[in-house]
Design a protein around this motif. Structure first.
Motif, PDB file in Angstrom:
ATOM      1  N   PHE A  45      17.484 -20.826  -0.767  1.00  0.00           N
ATOM      2  CA  PHE A  45      16.241 -20.292  -0.219  1.00  0.00           C
ATOM      3  C   PHE A  45      16.012 -20.887   1.161  1.00  0.00           C
ATOM      4  N   PRO A  46      15.429 -20.141   2.077  1.00  0.00           N
ATOM      5  CA  PRO A  46      15.224 -20.629   3.453  1.00  0.00           C
ATOM      6  C   PRO A  46      14.511 -21.979   3.479  1.00  0.00           C
ATOM      7  N   ASP A  47      15.080 -22.909   4.264  1.00  0.00           N
ATOM      8  CA  ASP A  47      14.504 -24.251   4.420  1.00  0.00           C
ATOM      9  C   ASP A  47      14.428 -25.003   3.100  1.00  0.00           C
ATOM     10  N   ASP A  48      15.218 -24.568   2.111  1.00  0.00           N
ATOM     11  CA  ASP A  48      15.246 -25.220   0.800  1.00  0.00           C
ATOM     12  C   ASP A  48      13.862 -25.260   0.154  1.00  0.00           C
ATOM     13  N   SER A  49      13.060 -24.227   0.439  1.00  0.00           N
ATOM     14  CA  SER A  49      11.730 -24.127  -0.146  1.00  0.00           C
ATOM     15  C   SER A  49      11.506 -22.695  -0.639  1.00  0.00           C
ATOM     16  N   PRO A  50      11.429 -22.514  -1.957  1.00  0.00           N
ATOM     17  CA  PRO A  50      11.447 -23.540  -2.992  1.00  0.00           C
ATOM     18  C   PRO A  50      12.860 -24.089  -3.216  1.00  0.00           C
ATOM     19  N   ARG A  51      12.923 -25.170  -3.951  1.00  0.00           N
ATOM     20  CA  ARG A  51      14.211 -25.798  -4.235  1.00  0.00           C
ATOM     21  C   ARG A  51      14.941 -25.012  -5.336  1.00  0.00           C
ATOM     22  N   LEU A  52      16.235 -24.812  -5.142  1.00  0.00           N
ATOM     23  CA  LEU A  52      17.040 -24.092  -6.133  1.00  0.00           C
ATOM     24  C   LEU A  52      17.200 -24.918  -7.397  1.00  0.00           C
ATOM     25  N   ASP A  53      17.042 -24.258  -8.542  1.00  0.00           N
ATOM     26  CA  ASP A  53      17.323 -24.906  -9.822  1.00  0.00           C
ATOM     27  C   ASP A  53      18.684 -24.479 -10.351  1.00  0.00           C
ATOM     28  N   GLY A  54      18.952 -23.174 -10.352  1.00  0.00           N
ATOM     29  CA  GLY A  54      20.222 -22.676 -10.873  1.00  0.00           C
ATOM     30  C   GLY A  54      20.237 -21.165 -10.837  1.00  0.00           C
ATOM     31  N   TYR A  55      21.141 -20.571 -11.638  1.00  0.00           N
ATOM     32  CA  TYR A  55      21.329 -19.114 -11.608  1.00  0.00           C
ATOM     33  C   TYR A  55      21.246 -18.533 -13.016  1.00  0.00           C
ATOM     34  N   LEU A  56      20.519 -17.424 -13.109  1.00  0.00           N
ATOM     35  CA  LEU A  56      20.441 -16.662 -14.352  1.00  0.00           C
ATOM     36  C   LEU A  56      21.338 -15.440 -14.245  1.00  0.00           C
ATOM     37  N   PHE A  57      22.151 -15.210 -15.266  1.00  0.00           N
ATOM     38  CA  PHE A  57      23.054 -14.062 -15.328  1.00  0.00           C
ATOM     39  C   PHE A  57      22.550 -13.119 -16.421  1.00  0.00           C
ATOM     40  N   TYR A  58      22.378 -11.849 -16.051  1.00  0.00           N
ATOM     41  CA  TYR A  58      21.862 -10.834 -16.971  1.00  0.00           C
ATOM     42  C   TYR A  58      22.929  -9.766 -17.197  1.00  0.00           C
ATOM     43  N   HIS A  59      23.223  -9.468 -18.463  1.00  0.00           N
ATOM     44  CA  HIS A  59      24.109  -8.344 -18.749  1.00  0.00           C
ATOM     45  C   HIS A  59      23.379  -7.054 -18.413  1.00  0.00           C
ATOM     46  N   LYS A  60      24.051  -6.139 -17.738  1.00  0.00           N
ATOM     47  CA  LYS A  60      23.400  -4.923 -17.251  1.00  0.00           C
ATOM     48  C   LYS A  60      22.820  -4.069 -18.366  1.00  0.00           C
ATOM     49  N   GLN A  61      23.429  -4.132 -19.566  1.00  0.00           N
ATOM     50  CA  GLN A  61      22.958  -3.293 -20.668  1.00  0.00           C
ATOM     51  C   GLN A  61      21.941  -3.991 -21.568  1.00  0.00           C
ATOM     52  N   SER A  62      21.571  -5.212 -21.233  1.00  0.00           N
ATOM     53  CA  SER A  62      20.690  -5.969 -22.127  1.00  0.00           C
ATOM     54  C   SER A  62      19.255  -5.485 -22.038  1.00  0.00           C
ATOM     55  N   GLN A  63      18.609  -5.398 -23.192  1.00  0.00           N
ATOM     56  CA  GLN A  63      17.181  -5.139 -23.250  1.00  0.00           C
ATOM     57  C   GLN A  63      16.441  -6.467 -23.114  1.00  0.00           C
ATOM     58  N   TYR A  64      15.129  -6.401 -22.927  1.00  0.00           N
ATOM     59  CA  TYR A  64      14.336  -7.632 -22.846  1.00  0.00           C
ATOM     60  C   TYR A  64      14.111  -8.151 -24.263  1.00  0.00           C
ATOM     61  N   VAL A  65      14.565  -9.363 -24.522  1.00  0.00           N
ATOM     62  CA  VAL A  65      14.510  -9.958 -25.856  1.00  0.00           C
ATOM     63  C   VAL A  65      13.428 -11.032 -25.879  1.00  0.00           C
ATOM     64  N   TYR A  66      12.604 -11.022 -26.928  1.00  0.00           N
ATOM     65  CA  TYR A  66      11.625 -12.089 -27.114  1.00  0.00           C
ATOM     66  C   TYR A  66      12.345 -13.293 -27.720  1.00  0.00           C
ATOM     67  N   GLY A  67      12.630 -14.279 -26.908  1.00  0.00           N
ATOM     68  CA  GLY A  67      13.344 -15.459 -27.369  1.00  0.00           C
ATOM     69  C   GLY A  67      14.727 -15.562 -26.743  1.00  0.00           C
ATOM     70  N   LYS A  68      15.561 -16.365 -27.348  1.00  0.00           N
ATOM     71  CA  LYS A  68      16.879 -16.663 -26.785  1.00  0.00           C
ATOM     72  C   LYS A  68      17.863 -15.521 -27.041  1.00  0.00           C
TER      73      LYS A  68
END
Length: 379
Positions: free
Chosen positions: A240-263
């Motif tokens: 992110f520009p000027d490191d603000s906000p600070r990066l935590d990590g990356y989320l990977f989403y499968h293109k066919q995934s629905q929104y799941v309540y939980g893990k």
């Protein structure tokens, strides 16, 4: 929807899985869930079950004034009372990720978002107010909106220290319930409506007493089927520009995934310093500073690091904490401090809260949580 079903016996499950790696088990669960989603979409339509839009319509509208707002209160050391709104409707509805245990064979079927350090929440817009609920359905912030919205909006966000709600996903937007929609459609719909409907301008930049308000931002997404998208995502530092906000990590989403309540295994997580080891990308795709900015304890063996990370997280939740005792923390940054390279600040908790792993809101220090809520409370 939920993607988890308890086995008839945990001993049967252990016997069946003996000798099979976490990566193999995750890939199998991923495939089963994709097949289940295809079947359940038709079954849910046939059953006529009420969706989130119908549940929202049945919920009482939020009060327009602060004095009439029904909420719980909690005393603080300063003898002030913090207003905490609780919602059964939005409890346990945040989609949580798993670790990425191994590079998926179908990497081109995934989208990725960079995630800032912050707290996961559902941001719910109704009429002239937006309330952010934690994973357990407790309010962490309430904000007035510029417009009296006719339709409800429910966004999956990260609230960062710069007082910005960064949009990860959406459950309801522009009169469309997105929970059963595929991720690729959800992301396209969010980006389209974010610009068309001026979502960035919904929140007041100043509170009633002139203090800094909140902002709403959309995190970029990158299609891993496009090699140039990979480079755009990982080749520049900071994320992110000027490191603000600070990066935590990356989320990977499968293109066919629905929104799941939980893990769900269809959404997975990696810290930036793990990208090269897990994904086995060509040299130069990931900026070297991402890889160098790693914890002292991380040696490249990501499986061992994940195991230790999970163990320490489980121990912290399980161990009763005495008053004034500091929680056990594992190093997740390249900064040195404290004994054995363990950082003395709240870096680990911030990382866990932003990373939608199986973190627990009750792990927060109560007094600090109340202070944070008081600071974020609508003026």
């Amino acid at each position: 929807m939920s993607d988890t079903e308890e086995p008839a016996s945990r001993f049967i499950d252990q016997y069946k899985n003996q000798g099979r790696t976490d990566a193999i088990l995750q890939a199998e669960r991923r495939q089963r869930l994709l097949e289940k989603q295809k079947r359940s979409r038709d079954l849910e339509l046939d059953a006529g079950r009420p969706g989130l839009l119908e549940e929202l319509a049945a919920e009482p509208e939020p009060p327009s004034g602060d004095d009439s707002m029904e909420c719980q209160t909690a005393p603080t050391r300063a003898k002030k009372r913090v207003r905490i709104i609780t919602s059964k409707l939005f409890a346990n509805k945040v989609q949580l990720s798993e670790w990425m245990h191994e590079r998926p064979d179908d990497l081109d079927s995934w989208l990725v978002r960079p995630c800032p350090v912050g707290q996961r929440c559902l941001l719910v817009f109704r009429q002239r107010i937006a309330i952010a609920f934690s994973k357990r359905g407790r309010s962490i912030a309430s904000v007035r909106t510029k417009l009296n919205l006719r339709d409800a909006i429910v966004l999956d966000c990260i609230l960062a220290k710069d007082r910005t709600f960064y949009i990860l996903d959406a459950l309801v937007l522009a009169q469309v319930e997105l929970v059963s929609c595929e991720c690729q459609f959800r992301f396209a719909w969010i980006e389209s409506k974010y610009h068309e409907n001026g979502l960035a301008e919904l929140l007041d930049k100043k509170t009633a007493n002139g203090k800094e308000g909140f902002r709403l931002g959309l995190l970029p997404s990158y299609d891993l089927a496009d090699p140039t998208a990979m480079e755009r995502c990982w080749s520049h530092y900071p994320a992110f520009p000027d490191d603000s906000p600070r990066l935590d990590g990356y989320l990977f989403y499968h293109k066919q995934s629905q929104y799941v309540y939980g893990k769900t295994p269809l959404v997975v997580w990696l810290f930036a310093f793990m990208l090269q080891d897990v994904l086995r990308l060509p040299p130069g795709v990931v900026n070297g500073r991402h890889l160098a900015d790693k914890p002292v304890r991380y040696t490249g063996n990501y499986a061992a690091y994940i195991e230790e990370f999970d163990r320490m997280q489980a121990n912290r939740r399980r161990k009763p904490r005495n008053k004034g005792e500091k929680p056990q923390r594992m190093d997740t940054t390249g900064e040195l401090g404290g004994q054995d390279g363990v950082t003395p600040d709240a870096t680990l908790w911030e990382a866990m809260e932003a990373a939608p792993l199986d973190s627990d809101d009750d792990d927060l220090c109560p007094t600090r949580e109340e202070d944070a809520m008081r600071a974020l409370e609508m003026e």
